[in-house]
Design a protein around this motif. Sequence first.
Motif, mmCIF file in Angstrom:
data_model
loop_
_atom_site.group_PDB
_atom_site.id
_atom_site.type_symbol
_atom_site.label_atom_id
_atom_site.label_comp_id
_atom_site.label_asym_id
_atom_site.label_seq_id
_atom_site.Cartn_x
_atom_site.Cartn_y
_atom_site.Cartn_z
ATOM 1 N N GLY A 130 0.743 -1.247 0.042
ATOM 2 C CA GLY A 130 -0.100 0.053 -0.065
ATOM 3 C C GLY A 130 0.873 1.280 -0.081
ATOM 4 N N ALA A 131 2.000 1.364 0.226
ATOM 5 C CA ALA A 131 2.950 2.434 0.418
ATOM 6 C C ALA A 131 3.380 2.611 -1.089
ATOM 7 C CB ALA A 131 3.965 2.350 1.218
ATOM 8 N N SER A 132 3.563 3.889 -1.616
ATOM 9 C CA SER A 132 3.800 4.183 -2.926
ATOM 10 C C SER A 132 5.470 4.080 -2.867
ATOM 11 C CB SER A 132 3.396 5.358 -3.336
ATOM 12 O OG SER A 132 4.385 6.418 -3.052
ATOM 13 N N PRO A 133 6.294 3.991 -4.007
ATOM 14 C CA PRO A 133 7.603 3.993 -3.952
ATOM 15 C C PRO A 133 7.970 5.369 -3.381
ATOM 16 C CG PRO A 133 6.794 3.661 -6.269
ATOM 17 C CD PRO A 133 5.855 3.591 -5.381
ATOM 18 N N TYR A 134 7.464 6.202 -3.780
ATOM 19 C CA TYR A 134 7.756 7.666 -3.564
ATOM 20 C C TYR A 134 7.851 8.043 -2.148
ATOM 21 C CZ TYR A 134 6.708 7.073 -8.322
ATOM 22 O OH TYR A 134 6.621 6.635 -9.727
ATOM 23 N N GLN A 135 6.617 7.433 -1.518
ATOM 24 C CA GLN A 135 6.413 7.667 0.112
ATOM 25 C C GLN A 135 7.670 6.961 0.654
ATOM 26 O OE1 GLN A 135 3.125 6.071 1.982
ATOM 27 N NE2 GLN A 135 3.565 7.034 4.027
ATOM 28 N N ILE A 136 7.950 5.732 0.185
ATOM 29 C CA ILE A 136 9.040 5.121 0.793
ATOM 30 C C ILE A 136 10.403 5.748 0.855
ATOM 31 C CG2 ILE A 136 10.390 2.866 0.860
ATOM 32 C CD1 ILE A 136 7.541 1.405 -0.129
ATOM 33 N N ASP A 137 10.398 6.149 -0.290
ATOM 34 C CA ASP A 137 11.746 7.039 -0.699
ATOM 35 C C ASP A 137 11.762 8.272 0.190
ATOM 36 O OD1 ASP A 137 12.840 5.252 -2.380
ATOM 37 O OD2 ASP A 137 12.329 6.587 -4.310
ATOM 38 N N LYS A 138 10.774 8.922 0.342
ATOM 39 C CA LYS A 138 10.695 10.225 1.060
ATOM 40 C C LYS A 138 10.962 9.813 2.658
ATOM 41 C CE LYS A 138 6.729 12.210 2.060
ATOM 42 N NZ LYS A 138 6.469 12.299 3.636
ATOM 43 N N VAL B 210 -4.006 -8.547 -2.706
ATOM 44 C CA VAL B 210 -3.274 -7.607 -1.712
ATOM 45 C C VAL B 210 -4.592 -6.336 -1.612
ATOM 46 C CG1 VAL B 210 -1.954 -5.913 -0.962
ATOM 47 C CG2 VAL B 210 -1.102 -8.075 -1.783
ATOM 48 N N THR B 211 -5.145 -6.242 -0.503
ATOM 49 C CA THR B 211 -5.932 -4.939 -0.085
ATOM 50 C C THR B 211 -4.943 -3.978 0.506
ATOM 51 O OG1 THR B 211 -7.822 -6.338 0.386
ATOM 52 C CG2 THR B 211 -7.799 -4.109 1.096
ATOM 53 N N PRO B 212 -4.806 -2.817 -0.276
ATOM 54 C CA PRO B 212 -3.617 -1.763 0.200
ATOM 55 C C PRO B 212 -4.244 -1.278 1.467
ATOM 56 C CG PRO B 212 -4.516 -1.386 -2.113
ATOM 57 C CD PRO B 212 -5.356 -2.412 -1.670
ATOM 58 N N LYS B 213 -3.173 -1.057 2.287
ATOM 59 C CA LYS B 213 -3.368 -0.107 3.476
ATOM 60 C C LYS B 213 -2.535 0.865 3.652
ATOM 61 C CE LYS B 213 -0.323 -3.447 5.759
ATOM 62 N NZ LYS B 213 -0.162 -4.452 7.099
ATOM 63 N N THR B 214 -2.774 1.823 4.528
ATOM 64 C CA THR B 214 -1.834 3.044 4.717
ATOM 65 C C THR B 214 -0.618 2.800 5.474
ATOM 66 O OG1 THR B 214 -3.058 3.935 6.288
ATOM 67 C CG2 THR B 214 -3.578 4.692 4.098
ATOM 68 N N GLU C 35 6.247 4.224 10.456
ATOM 69 C CA GLU C 35 6.006 2.804 10.095
ATOM 70 C C GLU C 35 6.777 2.231 9.061
ATOM 71 O OE1 GLU C 35 1.653 2.218 11.716
ATOM 72 O OE2 GLU C 35 1.863 3.003 9.386
ATOM 73 N N ILE C 36 6.996 3.050 7.962
ATOM 74 C CA ILE C 36 8.127 2.647 6.707
ATOM 75 C C ILE C 36 9.335 2.463 7.361
ATOM 76 C CG2 ILE C 36 9.052 3.532 4.755
ATOM 77 C CD1 ILE C 36 6.301 4.383 4.252
ATOM 78 N N VAL C 37 9.815 3.435 8.104
ATOM 79 C CA VAL C 37 11.287 3.585 8.604
ATOM 80 C C VAL C 37 11.422 2.330 9.509
ATOM 81 C CG1 VAL C 37 12.883 4.759 10.027
ATOM 82 C CG2 VAL C 37 11.616 5.967 8.081
ATOM 83 N N ASP D 256 9.301 -5.265 17.576
ATOM 84 C CA ASP D 256 8.882 -4.916 16.140
ATOM 85 C C ASP D 256 8.829 -6.220 15.375
ATOM 86 O OD1 ASP D 256 8.220 -2.290 16.604
ATOM 87 O OD2 ASP D 256 10.047 -1.616 15.677
ATOM 88 N N ILE D 257 9.745 -7.053 15.210
ATOM 89 C CA ILE D 257 10.083 -7.881 14.303
ATOM 90 C C ILE D 257 9.061 -9.218 14.780
ATOM 91 C CG2 ILE D 257 11.634 -10.071 13.629
ATOM 92 C CD1 ILE D 257 13.657 -8.011 13.999
ATOM 93 N N GLN D 258 8.944 -9.500 15.875
ATOM 94 C CA GLN D 258 7.858 -10.312 16.529
ATOM 95 C C GLN D 258 6.437 -9.935 15.748
ATOM 96 O OE1 GLN D 258 9.089 -10.382 20.553
ATOM 97 N NE2 GLN D 258 10.319 -12.276 20.337
#
Length: 706
Positions: free
Chosen positions: A506-514, A604-608, A613-615, A673-675
């Motif tokens: 659900g995350a765009s590549p542009y949001q992940i990069d940012k 896949v049902t996209p989520k925000t 959370e990405i980091v 987090d990993i668990q």
Amino acid sequence: MNTAEAAGAAAVASARHDDILVVTIDNPPVNALGVDVRRGLMEAIEAADADPAVKAVVLLGAGRNFLGGADIREFGKPPQAPALPDVCNRIEACSKPVVAAIHGAALGGGLEVALGAHYRVALANARLGLPEVLLGLLPGAGGTQRTPRLIGAAAALELMLSGRHIGAREALKLGLVDKVEEGDDPVAAGLAYARELIASNAAPRRTSEGTALADRPATQAAIDAARADTGKKARGLFSPLKIVDAVQGALDLPFLEGLALERTLFLACLDSPQRAGLVHAFFAEREAAKAPETRSAQPREVNSVGIVGGGTMGAGIAVAVLDAGLPVVMIERDEEALARGRANVEKVYDGLIAKGRIKPEAKEAIMNRWSGSTAYDALSQVDLVIEAVFEDMAVKQAVFKELDRVCKPGAVLATNTSYLDIDQIAASITRPQDVIGLHFFSPANIMKLLEIVVPAKVAADVVATAFELAKKLKKTAVRAGVCDGFIGNRVLAVYGQAAQMMMEDGASPYQIDKAVRGFGYPMGPFQVSDLAGGDIGWATRKRRAATRDPQARYVQIPDRLCERGWFGQKTGRGYYLYPDGARVGTPDPEVEAIIDAERRRAGVTPKTFTDEEIVRRYLAAMINEGANVVDQKIALRPLDVDVTFVHGYGFPRYRGGPMHYADTVGLDKILADIQEFAKEDPLFWKPSPLLVDLVARGANFASLNK
């Protein structure tokens, strides 16, 4: 004499030469400014002031350096009097002229001591600098106040914000020193200058009273320009803007108030987590260079280097070797390819000429050390060969068969492979003891990291030779074991997969990069993929397809882009669009449509995701695989992982590296987090046994660096 006084006297010796007191700092190996040196300097200046027979003082260092800065043995310990600012102030307050005779290094606190002196003479081999910014600090013993008063705000800010070392001639031009002597005897240079001063009845000339800030409008303009530039270049860094604030104080405040401001800002930097991260990175680089083999074996002599392959990587390696002063013999398959290889090398030097960095005659001298051939026999007398051909096992084994045939006994045979099994390459020839991995990072003449990959049968002196070569090439070397991807690319594959899964989820590549840039990286993972070329990762995925776990999640979005020939910057589009050869990409609606289609195909049902959370996911994947790499002895210690990622993969240096960063967050939080993520995908998010063990024991990664 009490014990402290005796120690100070041992570190600082005074001797009269007629009416001049020569004060010599002798604290091997670099004359660091430990407490004994500080006490000794204080006592020597007090004695000179009290002795009517002394008309001038010369300060100098024994051995190869004047003063090398703070004593690292005191890092983290309670401060002991006298503090360095007090020593510098006492030197400056001396009623007799004090001359600093500088040879070798005068760095950080060492230069601040010299600035406390009234006059400065430098030998031609002197190196001066205020590099505290590289450790997340600012000059804290008057450097931010005296330097701009002596040489002006613009020059002082450049020196402090870059952290660079300058030579004696540049120091003279700036006004940082008063004269340069060509000899190699600081005692003679210091005495000669002191006698000149006595003969001319020169009074003490205090740097704190310098007039280089007299033109207030020009000074303010220089400070404003530095502040604006630093805000852009030092994004996220704490200490650089504090340096600018301190120089503003030098303009606005009387000297003593400026010193008080400097001290406040210095202590703020000292308390910053960035300082701890930068200090960790500084020491980790030095420890990474101490591989076991460098202690047990002497390196072989390397006076010439062969390079097989003249493409981008081979040419970059050739430039790095040529810049180290070594001759290069390049091998290519035909004359046309060899001409391209030479042109690739020349292009680098032509760029430096265009920027005014070198002169055409310097390029000519360098290229005189380059020779090329289409016959492997041209490598018969070189001491070390680096293979830099296409990333294919059969191709590389064919090259090594030729090297085995033509190279002299004892020649080191190195491969620049990024992923392939070097044990398999070594096993294909008759001299596996001479084979090692030298994994350069592109562009090889610029990137600092060099992974030295150690196969099972290599001789210890070959490993030592590789580390010695890294020093000559001014590379930061890290020892790695053999596995798919070694340290860096192995971990990259895992956190790259985490980024791809977030993209599909659900995350765009542009949001992940940012989000990743917001953490401190210069680029996000999809920008890096476009820069490196998506076809490289595609080839690796196809190579691994046969051995991939059928139960493991596989995100096909990157393959869809590569099937369209969208490989990134070199094709004008990848995850981003690069119209008209643009270097910075713009988001591509067609890529987002492909991602949407792939989500539907995968069910896949996209989520925000929030940026935070990405980091967290991105770094948890990186840290977990880093722990596996240490656990499996691919990396000797966590610090080796840190150095690899700071120098090869853009991890923000001020955070110390992923393993140091994990310690600062808390390994229990990383494991939690990993668990939590494992509830979605237990196969991918399998906690590292090392991470689980450390949390159970209440230990951290730093405990494994000792």
